[in-house]
Design an enzyme around this catalytic site. Structure first.
Site, PDB file in Angstrom:
ATOM      1  N   GLY A  44      -4.771  -0.794  -5.625  1.00 41.48           N
ATOM      2  CA  GLY A  44      -5.174  -1.064  -6.994  1.00 41.48           C
ATOM      3  C   GLY A  44      -5.796   0.151  -7.655  1.00 41.48           C
ATOM      4  O   GLY A  44      -5.870   1.242  -7.069  1.00 41.48           O
TER       5      GLY A  44
ATOM      6  N   VAL B 255      -2.263  -8.669   5.341  1.00 40.44           N
ATOM      7  CA  VAL B 255      -1.207  -9.660   5.520  1.00 40.44           C
ATOM      8  C   VAL B 255      -0.543  -9.508   6.889  1.00 40.44           C
ATOM      9  O   VAL B 255      -0.195 -10.492   7.538  1.00 40.44           O
ATOM     10  CB  VAL B 255      -0.172  -9.560   4.384  1.00 40.44           C
ATOM     11  CG1 VAL B 255       1.017 -10.472   4.654  1.00 40.44           C
ATOM     12  CG2 VAL B 255      -0.833  -9.922   3.050  1.00 40.44           C
ATOM     13  N   GLY B 256      -0.376  -8.262   7.329  1.00 43.97           N
ATOM     14  CA  GLY B 256       0.159  -8.047   8.673  1.00 43.97           C
ATOM     15  C   GLY B 256       1.666  -8.126   8.793  1.00 43.97           C
ATOM     16  O   GLY B 256       2.199  -8.605   9.789  1.00 43.97           O
TER      17      GLY B 256
ATOM     18  N   ASN C 127       7.858   2.907   6.913  1.00 42.27           N
ATOM     19  CA  ASN C 127       6.401   2.716   6.874  1.00 42.27           C
ATOM     20  C   ASN C 127       5.801   3.189   8.195  1.00 42.27           C
ATOM     21  O   ASN C 127       5.776   2.446   9.172  1.00 42.27           O
ATOM     22  CB  ASN C 127       6.087   1.238   6.633  1.00 42.27           C
ATOM     23  CG  ASN C 127       4.602   0.947   6.716  1.00 42.27           C
ATOM     24  OD1 ASN C 127       3.768   1.862   6.706  1.00 42.27           O
ATOM     25  ND2 ASN C 127       4.243  -0.315   6.797  1.00 42.27           N
TER      26      ASN C 127
ATOM     27  N   THR D 288       0.141  -3.303  -6.731  1.00 41.11           N
ATOM     28  CA  THR D 288      -0.844  -4.362  -6.939  1.00 41.11           C
ATOM     29  C   THR D 288      -0.794  -4.943  -8.351  1.00 41.11           C
ATOM     30  O   THR D 288      -1.030  -6.139  -8.546  1.00 41.11           O
ATOM     31  CB  THR D 288      -2.255  -3.817  -6.634  1.00 41.11           C
ATOM     32  OG1 THR D 288      -2.282  -3.351  -5.279  1.00 41.11           O
ATOM     33  CG2 THR D 288      -3.323  -4.881  -6.814  1.00 41.11           C
TER      34      THR D 288
ATOM     35  N   ASN E 187       0.082   4.976   0.817  1.00 42.54           N
ATOM     36  CA  ASN E 187      -0.065   3.611   1.294  1.00 42.54           C
ATOM     37  C   ASN E 187      -1.528   3.221   1.069  1.00 42.54           C
ATOM     38  O   ASN E 187      -2.308   3.998   0.526  1.00 42.54           O
ATOM     39  CB  ASN E 187       0.324   3.547   2.781  1.00 42.54           C
ATOM     40  CG  ASN E 187       0.813   2.174   3.201  1.00 42.54           C
ATOM     41  OD1 ASN E 187       0.401   1.168   2.631  1.00 42.54           O
ATOM     42  ND2 ASN E 187       1.678   2.127   4.194  1.00 42.54           N
TER      43      ASN E 187
ATOM     44  N   CYS F 159       2.299   1.903  10.628  1.00 42.78           N
ATOM     45  CA  CYS F 159       2.238   0.857  11.651  1.00 42.78           C
ATOM     46  C   CYS F 159       1.645   1.394  12.946  1.00 42.78           C
ATOM     47  O   CYS F 159       1.847   2.555  13.306  1.00 42.78           O
ATOM     48  CB  CYS F 159       3.640   0.323  11.932  1.00 42.78           C
ATOM     49  SG  CYS F 159       4.406  -0.442  10.508  1.00 42.78           S
TER      50      CYS F 159
ATOM     51  N   GLY G  42      -0.025   4.058  -6.122  1.00 45.40           N
ATOM     52  CA  GLY G  42      -1.436   3.845  -5.840  1.00 45.40           C
ATOM     53  C   GLY G  42      -2.203   3.591  -7.124  1.00 45.40           C
ATOM     54  O   GLY G  42      -2.641   4.523  -7.795  1.00 45.40           O
TER      55      GLY G  42
ATOM     56  N   LYS H 138       7.027   6.764   4.013  1.00 45.77           N
ATOM     57  CA  LYS H 138       5.800   6.383   3.309  1.00 45.77           C
ATOM     58  C   LYS H 138       4.580   6.876   4.082  1.00 45.77           C
ATOM     59  O   LYS H 138       4.415   6.555   5.261  1.00 45.77           O
ATOM     60  CB  LYS H 138       5.741   4.858   3.142  1.00 45.77           C
ATOM     61  CG  LYS H 138       4.639   4.386   2.195  1.00 45.77           C
ATOM     62  CD  LYS H 138       4.802   2.907   1.895  1.00 45.77           C
ATOM     63  CE  LYS H 138       3.832   2.441   0.814  1.00 45.77           C
ATOM     64  NZ  LYS H 138       4.044   1.012   0.475  1.00 45.77           N
TER      65      LYS H 138
END
Length: 284
Positions: free
Chosen positions: A200, A54-55, A110, A249, A175, A113, A226, A148
């Site tokens: 997932g 998704v970015g 996060n 997810t 992540n 990145c 996760g 994270k």
């Protein structure tokens, strides 16, 4: 809790979930300015999981505190903001602005990145870089700082120890794992970016292992995520040493899954005569 990027700003799930029954929810990755994200297609189903690229599509930190924050701040739960950036300066700018919001008790940093000044290497793939960004954010952010961690490293324990020493109050992991899928009929990758983040049930055994390793290596609390899609999944992480868990997810598959997990954890405790779920944390 719910994982960043899978639960919007919480309000999108209000018709399916009693948000105040959650320990908290983590809003989507927030950056210094508006981001459109990556070109489509940027999501693809895979066996037992999904790939996403998704970015970090989001409206930026200013839109969050001027618009979104005022719509959700009344909720009686922990609203946590996932903070992302492409430079240490951007991380610090976003964190300092979130620090001023009374009803946000924590941020989740996060560090997966890419650092634009280091050729795109993720901050979280190198202990020194990870420690540097956490140390600088710690100077401007005064509430609970969760970091994270990415699983795309040789030793997640080294990264966890580095951010703990730099001032992190907690770590969350994992992540997404870097993955790829190919459409053999069209002879091209499913994602516009070629590779993306795998999440997932497919990643759960790796996530449980990493949580177990990190929980034995650091003194700060570990948050596990996760592939959690049921109470049994959550229990695995808690028994491995996680003090809390995030559901990601699975929210796409069943918007009410978090309520089922809360009920399932309560049922497990009743069936086993456990009066305090902390009694099973880290028993492995």
């Amino acid at each position: 809790m719910t994982a960043s990027g899978t639960f919007g700003y919480g309000e999108e799930f209000a018709d399916f979930v009693d948000l105040e029954r959650l320990g908290g929810f983590i809003v989507k990755g927030t950056t210094g300015s508006h981001r459109e994200g990556n070109p489509y297609p940027r999501m693809a189903e895979t066996p037992s999981g999904m790939l996403n690229a998704v970015g970090l599509q989001n409206g930026g930190v200013e839109k969050f505190y001027k618009e979104v924050y005022h719509r959700i701040k009344h909720l009686d739960t922990n609203i946590i903001v996932n903070v992302s950036g492409s430079s240490i300066e951007e991380y610090c700018d976003v964190a300092s602005q979130i620090d001023e919001l009374e009803k946000i008790p924590a941020i989740e940093l996060n560090i997966s990145c890419p650092n634009v000044k280091k050729g795109g290497m993720g901050f979280g793939t190198n202990p020194e870089m990870a420690a540097q960004v956490v140390s600088e954010v710690r100077k401007v952010y005064h509430k609970t700082l969760i970091v994270k961690l990415t699983p795309n490293v040789t030793s997640v324990v080294d990264i966890a120890k580095a951010v703990e020493a730099a001032g992190a109050d907690s770590v969350s992991l994992i992540n997404t794992m870097l993955g790829m899928a190919i459409d053999v009929e069209k002879r091209r990758p499913y994602l516009s970016t070629i590779t993306g983040g795998l999440s997932g049930p497919a990643v759960k055994p790796v996530a449980v292992r990493m949580v177990w390793q990190v929980a034995h290596a650091v003194q700060i609390p570990v948050i596990g995520l996760g592939g959690i899609a049921s109470a049994n999944d959550a229990l695995e992480f808690l028994m491995a040493g996680a003090k809390a868990i995030q559901v990601g997810t699975a929210n796409f598959i069943d918007p009410a899954v978090t309520m089922k997990i809360v009920d399932g954890l309560e049922d497990y405790c009743k069936r086993h005569g456990i009066s305090d779920i902390n009694d099973i944390i880290g028993i492995i």
